[in-house]
Write a protein that holds these residues in place. Sequence first.
Motif, PDB file in Angstrom:
ATOM      1  N   LEU A  56     106.084  15.870  80.314  1.00  0.00           N
ATOM      2  CA  LEU A  56     105.962  16.950  79.330  1.00  0.00           C
ATOM      3  C   LEU A  56     106.997  16.798  78.221  1.00  0.00           C
ATOM      4  O   LEU A  56     106.683  16.952  77.040  1.00  0.00           O
ATOM      5  N   LEU A  57     108.226  16.517  78.609  1.00  0.00           N
ATOM      6  CA  LEU A  57     109.271  16.335  77.600  1.00  0.00           C
ATOM      7  C   LEU A  57     108.972  15.141  76.707  1.00  0.00           C
ATOM      8  O   LEU A  57     109.189  15.202  75.490  1.00  0.00           O
TER       9      LEU A  57
ATOM     10  N   ARG B 140     106.040  13.943  75.948  1.00  0.00           N
ATOM     11  CA  ARG B 140     104.894  14.261  75.090  1.00  0.00           C
ATOM     12  C   ARG B 140     105.330  15.045  73.853  1.00  0.00           C
ATOM     13  O   ARG B 140     104.760  14.916  72.784  1.00  0.00           O
ATOM     14  N   TYR B 141     106.357  15.860  74.018  1.00  0.00           N
ATOM     15  CA  TYR B 141     106.806  16.727  72.935  1.00  0.00           C
ATOM     16  C   TYR B 141     108.222  16.392  72.505  1.00  0.00           C
ATOM     17  O   TYR B 141     109.027  17.257  72.251  1.00  0.00           O
ATOM     18  N   HIS B 142     108.536  15.101  72.402  1.00  0.00           N
ATOM     19  CA  HIS B 142     109.903  14.666  72.157  1.00  0.00           C
ATOM     20  C   HIS B 142     110.343  14.765  70.705  1.00  0.00           C
ATOM     21  O   HIS B 142     111.525  14.705  70.418  1.00  0.00           O
ATOM     22  N   LYS B 143     109.443  14.886  69.768  1.00  0.00           N
ATOM     23  CA  LYS B 143     109.814  14.861  68.357  1.00  0.00           C
ATOM     24  C   LYS B 143     110.324  16.224  67.900  1.00  0.00           C
ATOM     25  O   LYS B 143     109.754  17.254  68.222  1.00  0.00           O
TER      26      LYS B 143
ATOM     27  N   GLN C  68     111.987  19.651  67.468  1.00  0.00           N
ATOM     28  CA  GLN C  68     112.333  20.717  68.399  1.00  0.00           C
ATOM     29  C   GLN C  68     111.277  20.919  69.476  1.00  0.00           C
ATOM     30  O   GLN C  68     111.425  21.791  70.324  1.00  0.00           O
ATOM     31  N   ASP C  69     110.218  20.111  69.468  1.00  0.00           N
ATOM     32  CA  ASP C  69     109.121  20.312  70.413  1.00  0.00           C
ATOM     33  C   ASP C  69     109.555  20.182  71.867  1.00  0.00           C
ATOM     34  O   ASP C  69     109.025  20.854  72.736  1.00  0.00           O
ATOM     35  N   GLY C  70     110.519  19.315  72.158  1.00  0.00           N
ATOM     36  CA  GLY C  70     111.006  19.172  73.529  1.00  0.00           C
ATOM     37  C   GLY C  70     111.580  20.461  74.053  1.00  0.00           C
ATOM     38  O   GLY C  70     111.421  20.800  75.228  1.00  0.00           O
TER      39      GLY C  70
ATOM     40  N   ASN D  76     110.503  23.296  73.370  1.00  0.00           N
ATOM     41  CA  ASN D  76     109.392  24.201  73.668  1.00  0.00           C
ATOM     42  C   ASN D  76     109.028  24.169  75.146  1.00  0.00           C
ATOM     43  O   ASN D  76     108.631  25.182  75.712  1.00  0.00           O
ATOM     44  N   VAL D  77     109.151  22.997  75.771  1.00  0.00           N
ATOM     45  CA  VAL D  77     108.888  22.880  77.204  1.00  0.00           C
ATOM     46  C   VAL D  77     109.866  23.749  77.972  1.00  0.00           C
ATOM     47  O   VAL D  77     109.494  24.490  78.887  1.00  0.00           O
TER      48      VAL D  77
END
Length: 85
Positions: free
Chosen positions: A36-37, A39-42, A44-46, A48-49
């Motif tokens: 999950l992290l 997938r959303y690493h760019k 501030q998306d990380g 969000n997890v």
Amino acid sequence: MNKELFIKAINDDLEKMRQDSRRFFTEIDIMNLLKLLARYHKGQDGSNVINIANKLDLLVKDLHNFGEKNAYAYIANFIRNNWEK
């Protein structure tokens, strides 16, 4: 700090995390979180997890406080019935 010391510090942190969390999380749990992290690493998306995990935790506590016997099932049913696939 040189690269070797940096890698050793990272490995030490990972080992401490493993020891602290192994009673609660399996390897599969940690790998799913890592996916999950990743997938959303760019940007501030990380975070969000982490934010959604914190929100879910608060919702579970709120449901328990108001007498819901199985807060996790309540939330899981809501997600199954209302979330986009």
